[in-house]
Design an enzyme around this catalytic site. Structure first.
Site: not given
Ligand code: NAD
Ligand code: RM4
Length: 254
Positions: A157, A144, A161, A13, A64-65
């Site tokens: 979700y 998360s 996490k 990702g 796709d992971v």
């Molecule tokens: P994002 O949507 O910007 O990035 C997601 C990335 O994962 C992209 O590169 C996408 O191409 C890739 N992806 C999605 N599905 C995929 C799949 N099936 N196979 C391969 N790649 C895939 O979102 P983000 O916020 O940067 O999310 C990244 C991680 O951070 C996630 O695991 C999310 O749960 C975690 N996270 C995000 C937040 C937040 O608030 N944004 C908070 C806590 C945790």
């Molecule tokens: C995170 C947290 C954030 C939410 C993202 C998608 O783990 O729950 O609040 O915006 O996921």
């Protein structure tokens, strides 16, 4: 001092958001970096261009992971392109916000398949490569704050996490004898594609912001330093740990 000088890193990702920020910072810190992604090829190519602009090798691997075969394939591509795998960042994830009572089974199962099963097989493939290399390694999973607290529209979700957080704890035990450290970062709410629609709700966004002692939602770059730190030798005695990166949101009860 470059924290990842001479290292190689793979990140799932890595085309947008937190994975993108981690990939680019790792390259600035001296690592060659391969990213995995789905979706927009141009976004992935742009990340590779930034890695190369930092003077490092980079490549993008679209897969796709949730497809189990993608894990050994990504690691094999990493070895072919970069020679070895020192650092693995398991980051790919989705959060299709939905109410609980009528959650479609497909939405629940897809979220589990991508976020938890995908992380498991990716981390397992990377760990096998690190064990075969013999020089140890570092694995960082993007869990998360939602591993620790719930969300009304995240019943599918938050268990993934919590699972990723737990996976790092158990993998730390399984892999310690090989010199492989396993840690997780627990981001708070970070402004990325994953929550763009959710945070378009102005009331919800204000409520989320009000809970954060540092006074703002996070940016993807806020995670880059913590991920690089855990991946680096500065964290050489840190394994099985989880680092909240949330502006203080979790501790802010009253
Ligand atoms: P994002 O949507 O910007 O990035 C997601 C990335 O994962 C992209 O590169 C996408 O191409 C890739 N992806 C999605 N599905 C995929 C799949 N099936 N196979 C391969 N790649 C895939 O979102 P983000 O916020 O940067 O999310 C990244 C991680 O951070 C996630 O695991 C999310 O749960 C975690 N996270 C995000 C937040 C937040 O608030 N944004 C908070 C806590 C945790
Ligand atoms: C995170 C947290 C954030 C939410 C993202 C998608 O783990 O729950 O609040 O915006 O996921």
């Amino acid at each position: 001092m470059m924290l990842l000088h001479g290292k190689t890193m793979l990140v799932t990702g890595g085309s947008t958001g937190i994975g993108r920020a981690a990939a680019i910072e790792a390259a600035r810190q001296g690592a060659d970096v391969g990213i995995n992604y789905v979706g927009d090829d141009a976004a992935a190519d742009a990340v590779v261009a930034e890695i190369q602009a930092a003077g490092r090798k980079g490549f993008a691997f679209k897969a796709d992971v949730a497809d189990r075969a993608s894990a050994p394939a990504f690691v094999a591509r990493g070895v072919a392109e970069l020679g070895k795998v020192d650092i693995f960042v398991s980051n790919a994830g989705i959060c299709p916000f939905h109410a609980f009572l009528d959650m479609p089974a497909e939405t629940f199962e897809r979220t589990m398949d991508v976020n938890l099963h995908g992380a498991f097989y990716m981390v397992q493939a990377a760990a096998n490569q690190m064990v075969a290399q013999g020089g140890g390694g570092a694995i960082v999973a993007v869990s998360s704050i939602s591993a620790l607290v719930g969300g009304e529209f995240q019943t599918h979700y938050t268990p993934t996490k919590a699972g990723v957080h737990s996976l790092m704890q158990s993998a730390a035990i399984a892999l310690g004898r090989h010199g492989i450290r396993c840690n997780s970062v627990l981001p708070g709410t970070i402004l990325t594609e994953i929550n763009r629609d959710d945070l378009a709700d102005a009331d919800k966004r204000r409520r989320m912001e009000a809970r954060i002692p540092l006074g703002r939602l996070g940016q993807p770059e806020d995670l880059a330093g913590p991920i690089v730190f855990l991946a680096s030798d500065l964290a050489r005695y840190v394994t099985g740990a989880a680092l909240l990166v949330d502006g203080g949101a979790f501790v802010n009860l009253q």
